[in-house]
Design a protein around this motif. Sequence first.
Motif, PDB file in Angstrom:
ATOM      1  N   GLY A  82       0.786  -1.220   0.000  1.00  0.00           N
ATOM      2  CA  GLY A  82       0.000   0.000   0.000  1.00  0.00           C
ATOM      3  C   GLY A  82       0.817   1.267   0.000  1.00  0.00           C
ATOM      4  N   HIS A  83       2.156   1.141   0.098  1.00  0.00           N
ATOM      5  CA  HIS A  83       3.031   2.313   0.127  1.00  0.00           C
ATOM      6  C   HIS A  83       3.803   2.403  -1.187  1.00  0.00           C
ATOM      7  N   ALA A  84       4.550   3.483  -1.353  1.00  0.00           N
ATOM      8  CA  ALA A  84       5.355   3.671  -2.563  1.00  0.00           C
ATOM      9  C   ALA A  84       6.628   2.826  -2.565  1.00  0.00           C
ATOM     10  N   ASP A  85       6.894   2.095  -1.483  1.00  0.00           N
ATOM     11  CA  ASP A  85       8.195   1.480  -1.253  1.00  0.00           C
ATOM     12  C   ASP A  85       8.694   0.606  -2.408  1.00  0.00           C
ATOM     13  N   LEU A  86       7.936  -0.429  -2.773  1.00  0.00           N
ATOM     14  CA  LEU A  86       8.426  -1.390  -3.748  1.00  0.00           C
ATOM     15  C   LEU A  86       8.498  -0.785  -5.151  1.00  0.00           C
ATOM     16  N   ALA A  87       7.428  -0.132  -5.585  1.00  0.00           N
ATOM     17  CA  ALA A  87       7.451   0.468  -6.924  1.00  0.00           C
ATOM     18  C   ALA A  87       8.557   1.512  -7.038  1.00  0.00           C
ATOM     19  N   GLY A  88       8.824   2.223  -5.934  1.00  0.00           N
ATOM     20  CA  GLY A  88       9.849   3.259  -5.956  1.00  0.00           C
ATOM     21  C   GLY A  88      11.244   2.698  -6.136  1.00  0.00           C
ATOM     22  N   VAL A  89      11.576   1.621  -5.409  1.00  0.00           N
ATOM     23  CA  VAL A  89      12.922   1.056  -5.568  1.00  0.00           C
ATOM     24  C   VAL A  89      13.072   0.408  -6.938  1.00  0.00           C
TER      25      VAL A  89
ATOM     26  N   PHE B 181      16.991   1.648  -6.632  1.00  0.00           N
ATOM     27  CA  PHE B 181      17.560   1.675  -5.291  1.00  0.00           C
ATOM     28  C   PHE B 181      17.601   0.268  -4.693  1.00  0.00           C
ATOM     29  N   THR B 182      18.472   0.090  -3.726  1.00  0.00           N
ATOM     30  CA  THR B 182      18.464  -1.121  -2.903  1.00  0.00           C
ATOM     31  C   THR B 182      17.958  -0.830  -1.505  1.00  0.00           C
ATOM     32  N   ASP B 183      17.786   0.442  -1.192  1.00  0.00           N
ATOM     33  CA  ASP B 183      17.360   0.865   0.144  1.00  0.00           C
ATOM     34  C   ASP B 183      15.984   1.528   0.030  1.00  0.00           C
ATOM     35  N   VAL B 184      14.988   0.907   0.671  1.00  0.00           N
ATOM     36  CA  VAL B 184      13.623   1.428   0.616  1.00  0.00           C
ATOM     37  C   VAL B 184      13.536   2.836   1.205  1.00  0.00           C
ATOM     38  N   ARG B 185      14.420   3.183   2.128  1.00  0.00           N
ATOM     39  CA  ARG B 185      14.342   4.503   2.753  1.00  0.00           C
ATOM     40  C   ARG B 185      14.534   5.633   1.740  1.00  0.00           C
ATOM     41  N   ASN B 186      15.227   5.360   0.644  1.00  0.00           N
ATOM     42  CA  ASN B 186      15.388   6.377  -0.389  1.00  0.00           C
ATOM     43  C   ASN B 186      14.056   6.762  -1.020  1.00  0.00           C
ATOM     44  N   VAL B 187      13.056   5.909  -0.880  1.00  0.00           N
ATOM     45  CA  VAL B 187      11.733   6.171  -1.435  1.00  0.00           C
ATOM     46  C   VAL B 187      10.777   6.662  -0.348  1.00  0.00           C
ATOM     47  N   LEU B 188      10.716   5.934   0.744  1.00  0.00           N
ATOM     48  CA  LEU B 188       9.675   6.191   1.747  1.00  0.00           C
ATOM     49  C   LEU B 188       9.807   7.556   2.398  1.00  0.00           C
ATOM     50  N   GLU B 189      11.022   8.091   2.469  1.00  0.00           N
ATOM     51  CA  GLU B 189      11.199   9.384   3.124  1.00  0.00           C
ATOM     52  C   GLU B 189      10.510  10.510   2.357  1.00  0.00           C
ATOM     53  N   ARG B 190      10.574  10.475   1.040  1.00  0.00           N
ATOM     54  CA  ARG B 190       9.918  11.510   0.239  1.00  0.00           C
ATOM     55  C   ARG B 190       8.438  11.208   0.048  1.00  0.00           C
ATOM     56  N   ALA B 191       8.095   9.912  -0.017  1.00  0.00           N
ATOM     57  CA  ALA B 191       6.697   9.522  -0.222  1.00  0.00           C
ATOM     58  C   ALA B 191       5.847   9.766   1.021  1.00  0.00           C
ATOM     59  N   SER B 192       6.471   9.923   2.166  1.00  0.00           N
ATOM     60  CA  SER B 192       5.764  10.093   3.431  1.00  0.00           C
ATOM     61  C   SER B 192       4.807  11.277   3.405  1.00  0.00           C
ATOM     62  N   ALA B 193       3.705  11.140   4.132  1.00  0.00           N
ATOM     63  CA  ALA B 193       2.738  12.235   4.243  1.00  0.00           C
ATOM     64  C   ALA B 193       3.284  13.398   5.058  1.00  0.00           C
ATOM     65  N   ARG B 194       4.455  13.270   5.637  1.00  0.00           N
ATOM     66  CA  ARG B 194       5.100  14.417   6.274  1.00  0.00           C
ATOM     67  C   ARG B 194       5.265  15.560   5.270  1.00  0.00           C
ATOM     68  N   GLU B 195       5.410  15.199   3.988  1.00  0.00           N
ATOM     69  CA  GLU B 195       5.554  16.197   2.923  1.00  0.00           C
ATOM     70  C   GLU B 195       4.382  17.154   2.870  1.00  0.00           C
ATOM     71  N   THR B 196       3.217  16.721   3.346  1.00  0.00           N
ATOM     72  CA  THR B 196       2.042  17.580   3.261  1.00  0.00           C
ATOM     73  C   THR B 196       2.150  18.816   4.140  1.00  0.00           C
ATOM     74  N   ALA B 197       3.057  18.811   5.118  1.00  0.00           N
ATOM     75  CA  ALA B 197       3.264  20.034   5.897  1.00  0.00           C
ATOM     76  C   ALA B 197       3.745  21.160   4.992  1.00  0.00           C
ATOM     77  N   ALA B 198       4.586  20.815   4.011  1.00  0.00           N
ATOM     78  CA  ALA B 198       5.055  21.816   3.054  1.00  0.00           C
ATOM     79  C   ALA B 198       3.912  22.289   2.173  1.00  0.00           C
ATOM     80  N   ARG B 199       3.007  21.388   1.803  1.00  0.00           N
ATOM     81  CA  ARG B 199       1.856  21.793   0.985  1.00  0.00           C
ATOM     82  C   ARG B 199       0.937  22.729   1.768  1.00  0.00           C
TER      83      ARG B 199
END
Length: 390
Positions: free
Chosen positions: A108-115, A120-138
Motif C-alpha cells: 500500500g506504500h510507494a516502497d516497492l514500486a519506488g525502488v 535503489f536497494t534501500d527502501v528509505r530512499n523512497v519512503l522518506e519523500r513519499a511520506s505524508a510528512r511532505e504535506t506540511a510543506a503543501r
Amino acid sequence: MPLHVVTAGESHGPGLTTIVEGLPAGLELSQEAIDRDLARRQLGHGRGGRMKIEKDAASVTAGVRHGRTLGGPIALQVANRDYKNWEERMNPWPVEADVPEVHLPRPGHADLAGVQKFGFTDVRNVLERASARETAARVAGGALAKEFLRALGVTVVSHVTQIGTVQAPERSDLPVLADFDAVDESPVRCLDAEATKAMVNEINVLRKKNESIGGIFEVYAFGLVPGLGSHVSWTERMDGLIAGALLSIQAAKGVGLGDGFDLAGRPGSEAHDEIFYSEERGYYRETNRSGGIEGGMTTGEPLVARVAMKPIPTLTKPLRSVDIATKEPSQALRERTDSCVVPAAGVVGEAMLAIVLAGAYRDKFGGDHIDDVKASVAAYRERIGWKVRP
C-alpha cells in the motif's frame, strides 16, 4: 504569471521547503495564519507520537518584505525537529557510521514500486519523500493561496463526514460558512457531536487491534465567482484540476464533486441543479448536487469536493511482504505511525483546493499587484451581473 507551488524535503531530513511562485505583489500575509494551518494539520484523534515532537512553524526566507509579497517567488521552510534523532541516517552528506539499509517494503506504500523505478536497494530512499510528512510543506504553501483567495472574498474550509464505518448524518439543508466556525474543536473535525463520539470510539477500538483506519472528508470553497476553469480544453477543466490535486494527497483513493458517485444511481431530474433568476439574487440554484461545478467551470455556488482516504499502510502489526535483498518472505517495515489521519487530511485538502483555485484566479484575472486583481474581479462581476453570495 501562472501560480506554481513546489515542495522539497524528506520526512526525517533537515526540513521541508516550499516555493510559491506567481502571487501578485502587495498581498498582505500573516505569519500567524500560516502557522495556524500547520498546527491544524497536526490535529485529530488517532495521530501518532511524532505529533508530540514536531511543532510546525514556517520560516519565510524570500519573496516577502514587512508582511507583504514582492511579486517574486516566496520561499518557506519548515524544520523537522526529529532530524536530530536521524542525523546519521538522513544526513545529506556521507557519514562514517554504518547505516543499515531498509529492505522491507510496505503493502500500500510507494516502497516497492519506488525502488524498482529508481534502481535503489534501500527502501528509505523512497519512503522518506513519499511520506505524508511532505504535506506540511503543501499546507504552508496552501496557506499563502488561502490568503490570496481571502483577499478576493473566498474562504476554504473542511470537515470529516466518515471514519471507518461511522458516518455523520446527511444534512437536510445546504451548509453555510458559519457552520464551520467550531469544526476544529471536534477531536475528529466533524460537525455532528454524536457522530464525533462514535468516530472517536471507532478509532480507539481499531487502534487496540493494531489497525489503521480511513474515512471521508469534504472540502468547501465559499465566495467563488462563476467561470473559473474552462470547457474548451480538458487541461483547463476545473473538475479535473481539483480531482488531480486532491488525489495527489497521500492515501487519497477517491474524489467526488458535489453528490459525486451518488449521482450515478439517480434519474436526470434528480441529478441536476435547476436554474432560477431574481432581481435580488441574480442567477441562482436551490440545490447544489453538482458541487459548484458544471462543464468544467465554477457556477458561483459553494464548491464541494468529497475525498475518500484509505487506512494508512504503516501498521503496528505489519502485513506480509518480501525482503528485497533476499527475496524471502517477511513482515513489512514497522515505523512510528498514526492510527487515523482523516481529520488532518481535511486540512491538507483545503491547501490543495486553495492552490488550484488561486491558480484559476491568477489565470483568469492576472494583475501584477493585488489591487489590480481586485479591480479585475470587480469588473468581471459587474459585467456578468453577479450577486455576491452571503
